[in-house]
Design a protein around this motif. Sequence first.
Motif, PDB file in Angstrom:
ATOM      1  N   HIS A  87       0.841  -1.186   0.000  1.00  0.00           N
ATOM      2  CA  HIS A  87       0.000   0.000   0.000  1.00  0.00           C
ATOM      3  C   HIS A  87       0.883   1.245   0.000  1.00  0.00           C
ATOM      4  O   HIS A  87       1.930   1.281   0.644  1.00  0.00           O
ATOM      5  CB  HIS A  87      -0.919   0.013   1.219  1.00  0.00           C
TER       6      HIS A  87
ATOM      7  N   LYS B 126      -9.096   4.520   1.226  1.00  0.00           N
ATOM      8  CA  LYS B 126      -9.468   4.335  -0.173  1.00  0.00           C
ATOM      9  C   LYS B 126      -8.256   3.953  -1.018  1.00  0.00           C
ATOM     10  O   LYS B 126      -8.371   3.208  -1.998  1.00  0.00           O
ATOM     11  CB  LYS B 126     -10.097   5.618  -0.705  1.00  0.00           C
ATOM     12  N   ALA B 127      -7.088   4.464  -0.666  1.00  0.00           N
ATOM     13  CA  ALA B 127      -5.863   4.112  -1.390  1.00  0.00           C
ATOM     14  C   ALA B 127      -5.509   2.645  -1.214  1.00  0.00           C
ATOM     15  O   ALA B 127      -4.851   2.050  -2.077  1.00  0.00           O
ATOM     16  CB  ALA B 127      -4.703   4.985  -0.914  1.00  0.00           C
TER      17      ALA B 127
ATOM     18  N   THR C 197      -7.882  -1.949  -3.483  1.00  0.00           N
ATOM     19  CA  THR C 197      -7.292  -2.282  -4.784  1.00  0.00           C
ATOM     20  C   THR C 197      -8.333  -2.377  -5.891  1.00  0.00           C
ATOM     21  O   THR C 197      -7.981  -2.398  -7.072  1.00  0.00           O
ATOM     22  CB  THR C 197      -6.534  -3.616  -4.691  1.00  0.00           C
TER      23      THR C 197
ATOM     24  N   GLY D  82      -9.869   2.247  -5.699  1.00  0.00           N
ATOM     25  CA  GLY D  82      -8.744   3.180  -5.662  1.00  0.00           C
ATOM     26  C   GLY D  82      -9.188   4.618  -5.461  1.00  0.00           C
ATOM     27  O   GLY D  82     -10.321   4.917  -5.068  1.00  0.00           O
TER      28      GLY D  82
ATOM     29  N   LYS E 279     -12.191   7.011  -7.115  1.00  0.00           N
ATOM     30  CA  LYS E 279     -11.835   5.956  -8.051  1.00  0.00           C
ATOM     31  C   LYS E 279     -10.504   6.316  -8.704  1.00  0.00           C
ATOM     32  O   LYS E 279     -10.178   7.493  -8.842  1.00  0.00           O
ATOM     33  CB  LYS E 279     -12.930   5.773  -9.114  1.00  0.00           C
ATOM     34  N   TYR E 280      -9.771   5.284  -9.101  1.00  0.00           N
ATOM     35  CA  TYR E 280      -8.485   5.508  -9.771  1.00  0.00           C
ATOM     36  C   TYR E 280      -8.699   5.822 -11.245  1.00  0.00           C
ATOM     37  O   TYR E 280      -9.455   5.144 -11.943  1.00  0.00           O
ATOM     38  CB  TYR E 280      -7.600   4.267  -9.637  1.00  0.00           C
TER      39      TYR E 280
ATOM     40  N   ARG F  59      -2.109   1.908 -10.209  1.00  0.00           N
ATOM     41  CA  ARG F  59      -3.340   1.409  -9.612  1.00  0.00           C
ATOM     42  C   ARG F  59      -3.061   0.750  -8.270  1.00  0.00           C
ATOM     43  O   ARG F  59      -2.132  -0.053  -8.156  1.00  0.00           O
ATOM     44  CB  ARG F  59      -3.985   0.397 -10.573  1.00  0.00           C
ATOM     45  N   PRO F  60      -3.793   1.154  -7.229  1.00  0.00           N
ATOM     46  CA  PRO F  60      -5.053   1.905  -7.205  1.00  0.00           C
ATOM     47  C   PRO F  60      -4.908   3.381  -6.794  1.00  0.00           C
ATOM     48  O   PRO F  60      -5.912   3.980  -6.389  1.00  0.00           O
ATOM     49  CB  PRO F  60      -5.833   1.145  -6.134  1.00  0.00           C
ATOM     50  N   VAL F  61      -3.720   3.965  -6.884  1.00  0.00           N
ATOM     51  CA  VAL F  61      -3.520   5.338  -6.402  1.00  0.00           C
ATOM     52  C   VAL F  61      -3.005   6.214  -7.531  1.00  0.00           C
ATOM     53  O   VAL F  61      -2.035   5.869  -8.209  1.00  0.00           O
ATOM     54  CB  VAL F  61      -2.519   5.369  -5.219  1.00  0.00           C
TER      55      VAL F  61
END
Length: 267
Positions: free
Chosen positions: A52, A84-85, A88, A91, A129-130, A183-185
């Motif tokens: 993460h 949220k980060a 996976t 994102g 969302k990413y 992904r996911p950040v």
Amino acid sequence: MMEFRASLFTAAMLAIAVLSSPAFAAQKATSPPAPPADILPPAPAPAPAPGHVDLADLLSVAGPFSTFLEYLKKTDVLETFQSKANDTKEGITMFVPKNSAFAALRTTTFANLTGDQLKSLILYHALPKYYSLAEFNKLSSLNPVATFAGSQYTLNLTDNMGSIRVKSMWSNPKISSSVYSTRPVAVYEVDKVLLPMQIFKSDPPLAPAPAPAPMDDKASDDAASPASRKPASQKATGSKSASYRAGVSVASYVAVAVSGGLMMLLW
């Protein structure tokens, strides 16, 4: 008793004879070997936990984002974004203003906000969302796009040949760089603070421009003196005129003296 022992001896001898016979040995040789005991395959190694991104560490070292990071911590929004980060599946996409973007606004711009308004303002800087940069072209067709602050706090995204802008009511900053996008950040740098209409009823005033640097005394005196502003050619002409006047005065004096001497001789 003797008969029992004789019978037991006879049975033992018969058993020895059978076991040592060639037929028994051949049968033993041709019989299939016993199947080996089942060997279980080794258990697979456990999958490593997904790594993460630590948002606080990222913003601390990635650029001049200390002001935004301070507001993230002050409003506890950092925990919301970090959770949220770590997701996976969905994102997060963040728009992070530089320190200079906050400095461009008056200090009272945020000092007069309530705690809930300040929290909504910071939540307004992220999408739940990413999105990679390549996805913004498609995302712009969905305008307005809801942010973390709620369905009423929306942004309008535009992608003009790769130049991406994030428009709020009172600002339209450009994404100047991709700080992090895996992904996911996704974290993108913007050059202005996003200012929603729900919090600011009018355009917040900008901070006054910095005063020019003061000049030193000598430069100030030179600037105030009219003579110091004369061009070099004019100064040279003045000096030449003064020398010419001095030469004429000396020649006149000599001429008067000579005339006086001649007059005395004539007498």
